[in-house]
Design a protein around this motif. Structure first.
Motif, PDB file in Angstrom:
ATOM      1  N   ARG A  56       0.833  -1.204   0.000  1.00 50.83           N
ATOM      2  CA  ARG A  56       0.000   0.000   0.000  1.00 50.83           C
ATOM      3  C   ARG A  56       0.864   1.250   0.000  1.00 50.83           C
ATOM      4  NH1 ARG A  56      -1.405   3.840   2.946  1.00 50.83           N
ATOM      5  NH2 ARG A  56      -0.340   3.150   4.811  1.00 50.83           N
TER       6      ARG A  56
ATOM      7  N   THR B 278       2.458   1.836  -3.360  1.00 48.31           N
ATOM      8  CA  THR B 278       1.518   2.434  -4.308  1.00 48.31           C
ATOM      9  C   THR B 278       1.433   3.939  -4.099  1.00 48.31           C
ATOM     10  OG1 THR B 278       0.243   0.380  -4.400  1.00 48.31           O
ATOM     11  CG2 THR B 278      -0.863   2.383  -5.137  1.00 48.31           C
ATOM     12  N   GLU B 279       1.326   4.365  -2.840  1.00 49.07           N
ATOM     13  CA  GLU B 279       1.270   5.804  -2.537  1.00 49.07           C
ATOM     14  C   GLU B 279       2.530   6.526  -3.023  1.00 49.07           C
ATOM     15  OE1 GLU B 279       0.810   6.441   1.642  1.00 49.07           O
ATOM     16  OE2 GLU B 279      -1.138   5.428   1.724  1.00 49.07           O
TER      17      GLU B 279
ATOM     18  N   LYS C  27       4.710   5.583  -5.305  1.00 45.55           N
ATOM     19  CA  LYS C  27       4.834   5.580  -6.767  1.00 45.55           C
ATOM     20  C   LYS C  27       3.938   6.646  -7.394  1.00 45.55           C
ATOM     21  CE  LYS C  27       6.404   0.847  -7.415  1.00 45.55           C
ATOM     22  NZ  LYS C  27       6.112  -0.470  -7.978  1.00 45.55           N
TER      23      LYS C  27
END
Length: 69
Positions: free
Chosen positions: A12, A15-16, A18
């Motif tokens: 998670r 993802t943030e 990136k």
């Protein structure tokens, strides 16, 4: 701040980071295209982008299982 241990939490966070990295890339491109852009601001954005890249690489390496184990 302690880095996350749970693989789902790491994914998670990755993802943030990136998304933030991609957004910084777009912002740097916009600023660089503007001849009146603040060079110091562009340098700060590039530095933050490099820091994010390092954190992303560290988190990705934590998701890869240790082959020596």
């Amino acid at each position: 701040m302690q880095p996350p241990e749970d693989p789902a939490e790491i994914a998670r966070k990755l993802t943030e980071l990136k998304i933030e990295h991609r957004d910084l890339d777009a912002a740097i491109a916009r600023f660089s295209a503007d001849p009146g852009a603040d060079e110091l601001q562009i340098k700060r954005l590039k530095k933050r982008k490099l820091q994010l890249k390092d954190v992303i690489a560290r988190l990705e390496s934590r998701l890869i299982p240790d082959l020596d184990a």
